[in-house]
Design a protein around this motif. Structure first.
Motif, PDB file in Angstrom:
ATOM      1  N   LEU A  88      13.726  77.740  28.868  1.00 39.42           N
ATOM      2  CA  LEU A  88      14.585  76.555  29.580  1.00 39.42           C
ATOM      3  C   LEU A  88      13.610  75.991  30.713  1.00 39.42           C
ATOM      4  O   LEU A  88      13.617  76.430  31.794  1.00 39.42           O
ATOM      5  CB  LEU A  88      15.805  77.195  30.275  1.00 39.42           C
ATOM      6  CG  LEU A  88      17.044  76.320  30.863  1.00 39.42           C
ATOM      7  CD1 LEU A  88      17.072  75.182  30.041  1.00 39.42           C
ATOM      8  CD2 LEU A  88      18.008  77.034  31.400  1.00 39.42           C
ATOM      9  N   ILE A  89      13.393  74.966  30.131  1.00 41.60           N
ATOM     10  CA  ILE A  89      12.271  74.232  31.220  1.00 41.60           C
ATOM     11  C   ILE A  89      12.267  72.852  30.878  1.00 41.60           C
ATOM     12  O   ILE A  89      12.622  72.275  29.881  1.00 41.60           O
ATOM     13  CB  ILE A  89      10.897  74.727  31.063  1.00 41.60           C
ATOM     14  CG1 ILE A  89       9.934  74.420  32.003  1.00 41.60           C
ATOM     15  CG2 ILE A  89      10.272  74.230  29.633  1.00 41.60           C
ATOM     16  CD1 ILE A  89      10.112  75.120  33.449  1.00 41.60           C
ATOM     17  N   LEU A 143      16.104  76.391  24.576  1.00 40.74           N
ATOM     18  CA  LEU A 143      17.305  75.724  25.518  1.00 40.74           C
ATOM     19  C   LEU A 143      17.112  74.233  25.938  1.00 40.74           C
ATOM     20  O   LEU A 143      16.152  73.985  26.693  1.00 40.74           O
ATOM     21  CB  LEU A 143      17.679  76.513  26.554  1.00 40.74           C
ATOM     22  CG  LEU A 143      17.552  78.162  26.380  1.00 40.74           C
ATOM     23  CD1 LEU A 143      17.870  79.068  27.151  1.00 40.74           C
ATOM     24  CD2 LEU A 143      18.368  78.578  25.079  1.00 40.74           C
ATOM     25  N   GLU A 144      18.121  73.514  25.541  1.00 34.78           N
ATOM     26  CA  GLU A 144      18.103  72.003  26.028  1.00 34.78           C
ATOM     27  C   GLU A 144      18.045  72.150  27.633  1.00 34.78           C
ATOM     28  O   GLU A 144      19.099  72.679  28.068  1.00 34.78           O
ATOM     29  CB  GLU A 144      19.233  71.499  25.432  1.00 34.78           C
ATOM     30  CG  GLU A 144      19.273  69.835  25.842  1.00 34.78           C
ATOM     31  CD  GLU A 144      20.326  69.203  25.022  1.00 34.78           C
ATOM     32  OE1 GLU A 144      20.359  67.958  24.987  1.00 34.78           O
ATOM     33  OE2 GLU A 144      21.479  69.832  24.813  1.00 34.78           O
ATOM     34  N   PRO A 145      17.323  71.266  28.255  1.00 34.43           N
ATOM     35  CA  PRO A 145      17.504  71.027  29.560  1.00 34.43           C
ATOM     36  C   PRO A 145      18.818  70.169  29.820  1.00 34.43           C
ATOM     37  O   PRO A 145      19.220  69.613  28.953  1.00 34.43           O
ATOM     38  CB  PRO A 145      16.262  70.156  29.973  1.00 34.43           C
ATOM     39  CG  PRO A 145      15.260  70.314  28.890  1.00 34.43           C
ATOM     40  CD  PRO A 145      16.183  70.578  27.807  1.00 34.43           C
ATOM     41  N   PHE A 179      16.857  75.676  18.282  1.00 31.07           N
ATOM     42  CA  PHE A 179      17.326  74.816  19.475  1.00 31.07           C
ATOM     43  C   PHE A 179      18.732  75.062  19.848  1.00 31.07           C
ATOM     44  O   PHE A 179      19.866  75.071  19.014  1.00 31.07           O
ATOM     45  CB  PHE A 179      17.247  73.262  18.858  1.00 31.07           C
ATOM     46  CG  PHE A 179      17.544  72.271  20.136  1.00 31.07           C
ATOM     47  CD1 PHE A 179      16.523  71.953  21.076  1.00 31.07           C
ATOM     48  CD2 PHE A 179      18.875  71.577  20.017  1.00 31.07           C
ATOM     49  CE1 PHE A 179      16.921  70.966  21.830  1.00 31.07           C
ATOM     50  CE2 PHE A 179      19.127  70.812  20.999  1.00 31.07           C
ATOM     51  CZ  PHE A 179      18.191  70.431  21.968  1.00 31.07           C
ATOM     52  N   VAL A 180      18.952  75.302  21.135  1.00 30.69           N
ATOM     53  CA  VAL A 180      20.242  75.485  21.686  1.00 30.69           C
ATOM     54  C   VAL A 180      20.760  74.414  22.410  1.00 30.69           C
ATOM     55  O   VAL A 180      20.392  74.163  23.616  1.00 30.69           O
ATOM     56  CB  VAL A 180      20.458  76.841  22.452  1.00 30.69           C
ATOM     57  CG1 VAL A 180      21.895  77.041  22.965  1.00 30.69           C
ATOM     58  CG2 VAL A 180      19.740  78.220  21.508  1.00 30.69           C
ATOM     59  N   PRO A 181      21.718  73.372  21.970  1.00 30.18           N
ATOM     60  CA  PRO A 181      22.044  72.352  22.690  1.00 30.18           C
ATOM     61  C   PRO A 181      22.874  72.597  23.935  1.00 30.18           C
ATOM     62  O   PRO A 181      23.973  73.438  23.585  1.00 30.18           O
ATOM     63  CB  PRO A 181      23.006  71.699  21.602  1.00 30.18           C
ATOM     64  CG  PRO A 181      23.202  72.558  20.677  1.00 30.18           C
ATOM     65  CD  PRO A 181      22.269  73.652  20.549  1.00 30.18           C
TER      66      PRO A 181
END
Length: 225
Positions: A88-89, A143-145, A179-181
């Motif tokens: 997560l970045i 993880l989506e910012p 990809f985790v929205p």
């Protein structure tokens, strides 16, 4: 099913490494708990409550940009050889684009540099996936910012964040990462319970926000293992 290389007291353990900035760090650098006080800790609680044999390591660092993460990643991966990595970045990179008086052209240059670096990160993390498939293949969860339109000054960040999310999704697909929205889901939850119930400042999360994030990651991981 992923077969872990790690064991604790004779039990096969799946080693999960969480990478990120202050949202992942969440006080762990100044806390006796190495998992911190946020979603990583809550994810650990969820996994262990479900009887999942996971060992979890938090390597989030307050203030990290993608460039700083890249400078550290090789040593961390070599040291712990994780089975699963979450990343997560990006929100600090958006902050640099927006808060340093960059022109739109300069912002786009920084966005291109971010995309190049992000692909290097995911390629390096997923290198094992390009060998013959095996039970020890490492799995990546990207993880989506996210950001909240509260305070209103962050509304102007949204176009760049949307562009960044699109680039991250494209790279995730290329390297078969999950990809985790999060952006739309967090905004929807904040609309339901109130912005100040989910975020303390438009970027960082409240305990309830961290719990929501942990549950999203937990669902993504347990759906696949």
């Amino acid at each position: 099913m992923l077969l872990s290389k790690h064991k604790k007291e004779g039990i096969a353990m799946t080693h999960l490494l969480c990478l990120g900035d202050s949202i992942t760090d969440c006080g762990r650098l100044f806390s006796p708990d190495p998992l911190g006080n946020g979603y990583v800790k809550q994810l650990s609680v969820l996994l262990h409550a479900a009887g999942r044999h996971f060992s979890i390591e938090n390597k989030g660092i307050d203030g990290f940009t993608l460039e700083k993460l890249l400078h550290n990643i090789d040593g961390w991966i070599t040291a712990c050889d994780p089975d699963i990595v979450t990343v997560l970045i990006g929100i600090n990179d958006i902050g640099i684009m927006m808060n340093t008086r960059r022109t739109p052209q300069q912002q786009q240059t920084l966005m291109k540099e971010f995309s190049v670096r992000y692909e290097i990160l995911i390629r390096n993390l997923s290198a094992i996936q390009h060998t013959t498939p095996s039970p020890s293949t490492r799995k990546l969860f990207v993880l989506e910012p996210f950001i909240f339109p509260w305070p209103q000054c962050y509304i102007s960040w949204m176009p760049l964040l949307t562009q960044m999310s699109g680039q991250i999704l494209k790279i995730s697909k290329k390297y078969r990462a999950v990809f985790v929205p999060l952006q739309d889901a967090l905004i929807k939850e904040a609309s339901r319970v109130g912005m100040d119930a989910i975020t303390i400042d438009g970027i960082h999360l409240t305990p309830l926000g961290h719990q929501f994030l942990a549950e999203k990651i937990y669902s993504s991981i347990t759906e696949r293992f």
